[in-house]
Motif scaffolding. Structure first.
Motif, short mmCIF file in Angstrom:
data_model
loop_
_atom_site.label_atom_id
_atom_site.label_comp_id
_atom_site.label_asym_id
_atom_site.label_seq_id
_atom_site.Cartn_x
_atom_site.Cartn_y
_atom_site.Cartn_z
N VAL A 481 0.84 -1.21 0.00
CA VAL A 481 0.00 0.00 0.00
C VAL A 481 0.87 1.25 0.00
O VAL A 481 0.63 2.21 -0.75
N ALA A 482 1.92 1.26 0.83
CA ALA A 482 2.81 2.42 0.89
C ALA A 482 3.55 2.62 -0.43
O ALA A 482 3.70 3.74 -0.93
N ALA A 483 4.03 1.52 -1.02
CA ALA A 483 4.74 1.63 -2.29
C ALA A 483 3.81 2.14 -3.39
O ALA A 483 4.21 2.97 -4.23
N THR A 484 2.56 1.69 -3.37
CA THR A 484 1.60 2.17 -4.37
C THR A 484 1.32 3.66 -4.20
O THR A 484 1.22 4.40 -5.19
N LEU A 517 -0.81 0.32 -11.74
CA LEU A 517 -0.93 0.21 -10.28
C LEU A 517 -2.30 -0.26 -9.83
O LEU A 517 -2.50 -0.49 -8.62
N LEU A 518 -3.24 -0.40 -10.72
CA LEU A 518 -4.60 -0.78 -10.32
C LEU A 518 -4.62 -2.17 -9.69
O LEU A 518 -3.90 -3.07 -10.13
N PRO A 519 -5.46 -2.37 -8.69
CA PRO A 519 -5.46 -3.64 -7.94
C PRO A 519 -6.26 -4.74 -8.64
O PRO A 519 -7.28 -5.21 -8.12
N GLY A 520 -5.83 -5.17 -9.81
CA GLY A 520 -6.57 -6.21 -10.53
C GLY A 520 -6.43 -7.57 -9.91
O GLY A 520 -7.41 -8.30 -9.73
N SER A 521 -5.21 -7.94 -9.53
CA SER A 521 -5.00 -9.28 -8.98
C SER A 521 -5.65 -9.43 -7.61
O SER A 521 -6.24 -10.47 -7.29
N ALA A 522 -5.56 -8.40 -6.76
CA ALA A 522 -6.20 -8.49 -5.45
C ALA A 522 -7.71 -8.61 -5.58
O ALA A 522 -8.36 -9.34 -4.81
N THR A 523 -8.28 -7.93 -6.54
CA THR A 523 -9.73 -8.04 -6.76
C THR A 523 -10.10 -9.46 -7.20
O THR A 523 -11.07 -10.05 -6.71
N TYR A 524 -9.32 -10.01 -8.12
CA TYR A 524 -9.65 -11.36 -8.60
C TYR A 524 -9.53 -12.40 -7.48
O TYR A 524 -10.41 -13.25 -7.31
N PHE A 525 -8.46 -12.36 -6.70
CA PHE A 525 -8.29 -13.36 -5.66
C PHE A 525 -9.35 -13.22 -4.57
O PHE A 525 -9.76 -14.21 -3.97
N LEU A 542 -10.35 -8.35 -0.80
CA LEU A 542 -11.08 -7.19 -1.33
C LEU A 542 -10.77 -5.92 -0.53
O LEU A 542 -10.71 -4.82 -1.10
N SER A 543 -10.55 -6.07 0.77
CA SER A 543 -10.16 -4.90 1.57
C SER A 543 -8.79 -4.39 1.14
O SER A 543 -8.55 -3.18 1.09
N LYS A 544 -7.88 -5.32 0.81
CA LYS A 544 -6.58 -4.90 0.31
C LYS A 544 -6.72 -4.17 -1.02
O LYS A 544 -6.04 -3.16 -1.27
N ALA A 545 -7.60 -4.67 -1.88
CA ALA A 545 -7.83 -4.01 -3.16
C ALA A 545 -8.37 -2.60 -2.95
O ALA A 545 -7.95 -1.64 -3.63
N ALA A 546 -9.31 -2.44 -2.00
CA ALA A 546 -9.85 -1.11 -1.72
C ALA A 546 -8.77 -0.19 -1.15
O ALA A 546 -8.70 1.00 -1.50
N ALA A 547 -7.90 -0.73 -0.29
CA ALA A 547 -6.81 0.09 0.26
C ALA A 547 -5.85 0.53 -0.83
O ALA A 547 -5.37 1.68 -0.85
N LEU A 548 -5.55 -0.36 -1.78
CA LEU A 548 -4.67 0.01 -2.89
C LEU A 548 -5.31 1.09 -3.77
O LEU A 548 -4.63 2.02 -4.21
N ALA A 549 -6.61 0.96 -4.00
CA ALA A 549 -7.30 1.97 -4.81
C ALA A 549 -7.27 3.33 -4.13
O ALA A 549 -7.02 4.36 -4.78
N ALA A 551 -5.07 4.31 -1.95
CA ALA A 551 -3.67 4.78 -1.95
C ALA A 551 -3.33 5.43 -3.28
O ALA A 551 -2.62 6.44 -3.34
N ILE A 552 -3.82 4.85 -4.38
CA ILE A 552 -3.58 5.45 -5.70
C ILE A 552 -4.21 6.83 -5.79
O ILE A 552 -3.57 7.81 -6.20
N ALA A 553 -5.48 6.94 -5.38
CA ALA A 553 -6.19 8.21 -5.50
C ALA A 553 -5.57 9.29 -4.60
O ALA A 553 -5.34 10.43 -5.03
N ILE A 554 -5.26 8.91 -3.35
CA ILE A 554 -4.68 9.89 -2.43
C ILE A 554 -3.27 10.27 -2.87
O ILE A 554 -2.85 11.43 -2.78
N GLY A 555 -2.50 9.30 -3.36
CA GLY A 555 -1.15 9.61 -3.83
C GLY A 555 -1.15 10.57 -5.01
O GLY A 555 -0.34 11.50 -5.07
N VAL A 556 -2.07 10.37 -5.96
CA VAL A 556 -2.15 11.27 -7.11
C VAL A 556 -2.50 12.68 -6.65
O VAL A 556 -1.88 13.67 -7.09
#
Length: 588
Positions: A481-484, A517-525, A542-549, A551-556
């Motif tokens: 999440v931090a790296a994303t 950077l989109l969380p495609g794999s986390a969503t699928y699993f 799915l919670s990890k996928a939401a956290a990654l999403a 993180a992307i929006a806040i980082g941008v």
């Protein structure tokens, strides 16, 4: 002449009828001799004796003072000035304007006012700064503190045509909002247009589907309000860039754009066709899914399977759109094809990574653009628009979940060996994955209908994002999440720099670059775990996928704000005017 008989004077005759000296023997003047308009002569009636005067039973007796002569009998108002007290000159204040200072106010003896220790800051707006920063600064200031505008564009001698200026402002704001621009940037553009044409007391308001603007000529005049509803949304960043160029030309004092010229250019922008046709978009979606499957560990066969399934899903979504189905069902149909392809390959004797096929298909469907815009609106204080955008993202993700889960349930019932597998193998082939990330960003840019001269820049920006993410998450073992978030922050920073250099929107340089950077794999699993009955693991993924999403929006957004924080005016070397924060709540 016959003499009058002597006798007593008839009762009721006045002195006019009596004989006086020098009038003896004359006949009294007849009443016909007087003018018809003269009042008739009334003989004086002799006053009767005092005892013959009739009196009323309600008359005041003799010797008694009439009422009202005593002070007690005279009713007075309790607000009347007492006797003997002189009225002060000017005590009664005359009625005047509500905005005029009271008569008791004196500038020399004014009441004390609170002044901060650092003093009242003077807001200066540098003309060399981009119009986005200047308009944001003024929008976050009270109306009374905004500097007096200098009309950039000329107008008629009688003043600006208020209805036409407001209509042009709303039409441009509609195109920006429908193209996916953030609410703050839409308000800044609307304010720049109205201010350039001489309407300074304007307040634009932007929500998810409604645009409104209010203009008040002065404090005592009635305001004029106009609004416009956004009913259709279309992703076309070429049109978005053209609208930004129009706003820049209108707000720039070097170029002269009349209202007629602005309307003509706006009509041309609306009539222009998309730079890429529907079949080009279908091929781009297939290549995007193939590149995403390679990014998560797929080979050539997986690339072909993901590309073909994504193109089938895209065509199926086009068919649903042509039948008038809502966007929700279009996403359901588009998610069916990649999942069905993965199940079919699993049931076949071929050794294919089915997870990579489905993950590649999900990369082409995840609504990253709407997610970034929704989080950006929430961070800048536009909570209603942010809630609506995030609700839209939620509906689209639910549609993807329904489409994928329905096929996964069917595949498990048929005995397909769908098992969780490792998502990324970046250590083994980083060069291939870097090329796949850049190809993914390029295809994403084509899907967003970007201008051809921006595709190369956004492709390089996507490569930078993936390189930073791989270096942090896979080499330095920093949490995902931090790296994303850090990689997305660099994307936002570079995108903001490119947009300021070209005086354009930052979305074309940011949205496609975050594709890898989109969380495609986390969503699928997560969906696969739910389909297998492992609810806890599925919800965790799915919670990890939401956290990654997020993180992307806040980082941008953070990268964009960091660039604005240290922005320097070109050629001057001084920091740009300080932009006030959007203080909505303070937490207490």
């Amino acid at each position: 002449m016959v003499a009058e008989p002597e006798g007593p004077e008839p009762e009721g005759e006045g002195p006019e009828q009596a004989e006086g000296p020098g009038q003896s023997g004359r006949k009294p003047t007849s009443d016909e001799a007087h003018s018809a308009f003269a009042p008739p002569t009334v003989p004086a009636r002799p006053e009767p004796p005092a005892e013959e005067h009739p009196t009323s039973e309600f008359a005041v007796p003799a010797g008694v003072a009439p009422p009202g002569t005593s002070e007690e009998d005279q009713p007075t108002s309790e607000f009347a000035t007492p006797t003997g007290v002189a009225e002060t000159a000017g005590a009664a204040e005359t009625e005047g304007s509500a905005f005029a200072p009271p008569s008791t106010y004196s500038a020399r003896h004014s009441p004390p006012a609170f002044t901060p220790a650092e003093g009242v800051p003077l807001v200066t707006l540098t003309k060399d700064a981009p119009w986005q920063d200047r308009m944001r600064t003024m929008l976050r200031m009270p109306v009374g503190e905004r500097p007096v505008p200098e009309a950039v564009q000329r107008h008629e001698e009688g003043g600006p045509a208020v209805p036409r200026v407001l209509d042009l402002t709303l039409r441009i704001g509609e195109l920006l909002l429908a193209g996916g621009e953030g609410a703050e940037d839409v308000e800044a553009a609307m304010f720049a247009i109205s201010r350039s044409y001489g309407l300074d007391r304007c307040e634009p308001t932007v929500t998810f589907t409604l645009l409104s603007i209010t203009y008040q000529p002065s404090l005592v005049d009635d305001p004029v309000t106009a609004n416009r509803t956004v009913r259709r949304r279309a992703t076309d960043y070429t049109r978005l860039a053209a609208v930004f160029r129009l706003v820049h030309d209108i707000s720039s004092p070097e170029s002269e754009v009349s209202l007629e010229e602005a309307y003509r250019r706006l009509a041309e922008i609306r009539r222009n066709r998309h730079p890429y046709s529907g079949w080009v978009l279908t091929v781009a979606s297939g290549l995007l899914a193939g590149a995403a499957s390679v990014l998560v560990g797929g080979d050539v066969l997986v690339f072909l399977a993901a590309a073909v399934s994504a193109m089938l899903g895209d065509r199926l979504a086009w068919v649903c759109a042509g039948r008038g189905l809502p966007e929700f069902y279009q996403f359901v149909a588009a998610a069916l094809a990649p999942a069905a392809m993965a199940v079919a390959l699993t049931l076949s004797p071929l050794d294919v990574r089915a997870s990579a096929v489905i993950t590649g298909g999900l990369f082409a469907l995840i609504p990253g653009r709407a997610l970034v815009a929704g989080v950006q609106d929430g961070l800048t204080g536009f909570y209603i628009t942010a809630a609506a955008r995030l609700l839209e993202v939620g509906y689209l993700i639910v549609a993807i979940v329904i489409g994928v889960l329905s096929v996964l349930y069917l595949g498990l019932a048929l005995g397909a060996g769908l098992t969780p597998e490792t998502a990324l193998h970046s250590v083994e082939r980083p060069e291939v994955q870097l090329l796949a990330a850049m190809a993914l960003s390029l295809c994403f840019a084509v899907l967003l209908q970007q201008e051809r001269n921006t595709v190369l820049l956004v492709t390089l920006n996507g490569g930078v994002a993936w390189s930073v993410y791989g270096a942090l998450a896979l080499t330095a073992d920093i949490p995902t999440v931090a790296a994303t978030a850090i990689a997305a922050g660099l994307v936002g920073l570079f995108g903001q720099m490119l947009s300021r250099y070209r005086y354009a929107s930052a979305l074309p340089y940011v949205t496609a670059a975050i594709g890898p950077l989109l969380p495609g794999s986390a969503t699928y699993f997560g969906l696969l775990a739910i389909a297998r009955g492992e609810l806890n693991n599925g919800l965790a993924s799915l919670s990890k996928a939401a956290a990654l999403a997020l993180a992307i929006a806040i980082g941008v957004n953070l990268g964009s704000e960091m660039f604005r924080l240290f922005l320097r005016v070109p050629g001057v070397g001084e920091p740009a005017p300080r932009r006030k924060a959007a203080k909505r709540t303070r937490g207490f």
